[in-house]
Motif scaffolding. Structure first.
Motif, PDB file in Angstrom:
ATOM      1  N   PRO A  63       0.975  -1.204  -0.100  1.00 31.35           N
ATOM      2  CA  PRO A  63       0.016   0.081  -0.207  1.00 31.35           C
ATOM      3  C   PRO A  63       0.924   1.248  -0.143  1.00 31.35           C
ATOM      4  N   GLU A  64       2.049   1.128   0.759  1.00 30.02           N
ATOM      5  CA  GLU A  64       2.882   2.375   0.730  1.00 30.02           C
ATOM      6  C   GLU A  64       3.617   2.977  -0.627  1.00 30.02           C
ATOM      7  N   ASP A  65       3.885   1.838  -1.268  1.00 33.78           N
ATOM      8  CA  ASP A  65       4.422   1.987  -2.734  1.00 33.78           C
ATOM      9  C   ASP A  65       3.405   2.398  -3.698  1.00 33.78           C
ATOM     10  N   ALA A  66       2.090   1.740  -3.583  1.00 34.89           N
ATOM     11  CA  ALA A  66       1.134   2.211  -4.484  1.00 34.89           C
ATOM     12  C   ALA A  66       0.757   3.612  -4.282  1.00 34.89           C
ATOM     13  N   ALA A  67       0.736   4.044  -2.827  1.00 33.29           N
ATOM     14  CA  ALA A  67       0.379   5.495  -2.666  1.00 33.29           C
ATOM     15  C   ALA A  67       1.559   6.395  -3.065  1.00 33.29           C
ATOM     16  N   ALA A  68       2.758   6.101  -2.964  1.00 36.03           N
ATOM     17  CA  ALA A  68       3.942   6.742  -3.357  1.00 36.03           C
ATOM     18  C   ALA A  68       3.706   7.231  -4.725  1.00 36.03           C
ATOM     19  N   TYR A  69       3.624   5.910  -5.568  1.00 37.13           N
ATOM     20  CA  TYR A  69       3.696   5.766  -6.865  1.00 37.13           C
ATOM     21  C   TYR A  69       2.648   6.707  -7.584  1.00 37.13           C
ATOM     22  N   THR A  70       1.486   6.479  -6.912  1.00 37.61           N
ATOM     23  CA  THR A  70       0.386   7.586  -7.525  1.00 37.61           C
ATOM     24  C   THR A  70       0.467   9.141  -7.140  1.00 37.61           C
ATOM     25  N   ALA A  71       1.058   9.065  -6.001  1.00 39.61           N
ATOM     26  CA  ALA A  71       1.452  10.885  -5.608  1.00 39.61           C
ATOM     27  C   ALA A  71       2.148  11.398  -6.480  1.00 39.61           C
ATOM     28  N   TRP A  72       3.412  10.409  -7.013  1.00 38.36           N
ATOM     29  CA  TRP A  72       4.499  10.776  -7.825  1.00 38.36           C
ATOM     30  C   TRP A  72       3.879  11.222  -9.128  1.00 38.36           C
ATOM     31  N   LEU A  73       2.709  10.442  -9.551  1.00 35.38           N
ATOM     32  CA  LEU A  73       2.088  10.938 -10.969  1.00 35.38           C
ATOM     33  C   LEU A  73       1.505  12.183 -10.868  1.00 35.38           C
ATOM     34  N   VAL A  74       0.683  12.460  -9.668  1.00 27.38           N
ATOM     35  CA  VAL A  74       0.266  13.698  -9.557  1.00 27.38           C
ATOM     36  C   VAL A  74       1.124  14.801  -9.434  1.00 27.38           C
ATOM     37  N   HIS A  75       2.262  14.555  -8.733  1.00 26.83           N
ATOM     38  CA  HIS A  75       3.359  15.613  -8.541  1.00 26.83           C
ATOM     39  C   HIS A  75       3.938  15.927  -9.958  1.00 26.83           C
TER      40      HIS A  75
END
Length: 157
Positions: free
Chosen positions: A105-117
């Motif tokens: 879950p932490e990796d999924a959240a970090a990846y999707t946040a990176w796309l928004v960033h």
């Protein structure tokens, strides 16, 4: 920790292709056809990719480094139409589902946040006037804001 190697070839391709398609969607979301604006936005995107090489999340960092080592795609087209935006949202939705099902879950959240960033950095690269000649300049115009909001919704779907 999630490893790229735990995904099959198609899944890995989705994970690696989505950031570039999101970059293209963010570039065309402002509606500008100016070569100077395009150059500034591409530069902002490249800077965001380079920053990800030192990302605090190991999965995002591994994706960014894999993209760096990946050979350039000779068939890659520059984003010249608004078709890049729906494609980015489609891939974002697919990659979010994939990562929710198979990644930490932490990796999924970090990846999707990176796309928004990434999309936000590209959108903020050039200030534009939103209400005509005498309006003040804004960092993110309405088209860019809608794309970022749609991206956030796609990543949560």
């Amino acid at each position: 920790m999630t490893e790229l190697s735990q995904f099959d070839d198609d899944e890995r391709a989705l994970i690696l292709n989505t950031p570039g398609v999101v970059l293209k969607g963010a570039i065309v979301s402002d509606g500008s056809t100016s070569p100077l604006v395009f150059l500034k936005e591409v530069t902002a995107g490249a800077r965001a990719f380079k920053q990800a090489h030192r990302h605090e999340n190991a999965f995002v960092k591994s994706v960014a480094l894999a993209l760096k080592e990946r050979p350039a795609d000779e068939d890659s087209e520059l984003p010249v139409t608004e078709e890049a935006m729906p494609e980015a949202l489609k891939l974002a939705r697919e990659v979010a589902v994939l990562l929710r099902e198979q990644a930490d879950p932490e990796d999924a959240a970090a990846y999707t946040a990176w796309l928004v960033h990434l999309a936000t950095e590209v959108a903020a690269a050039v200030k534009s006037r939103s209400g005509g000649l005498f309006s003040k300049k804004v960092a993110i115009n309405d088209g860019e804001r809608r794309f970022i909001e749609d991206l956030e919704h796609a990543l949560q779907a």
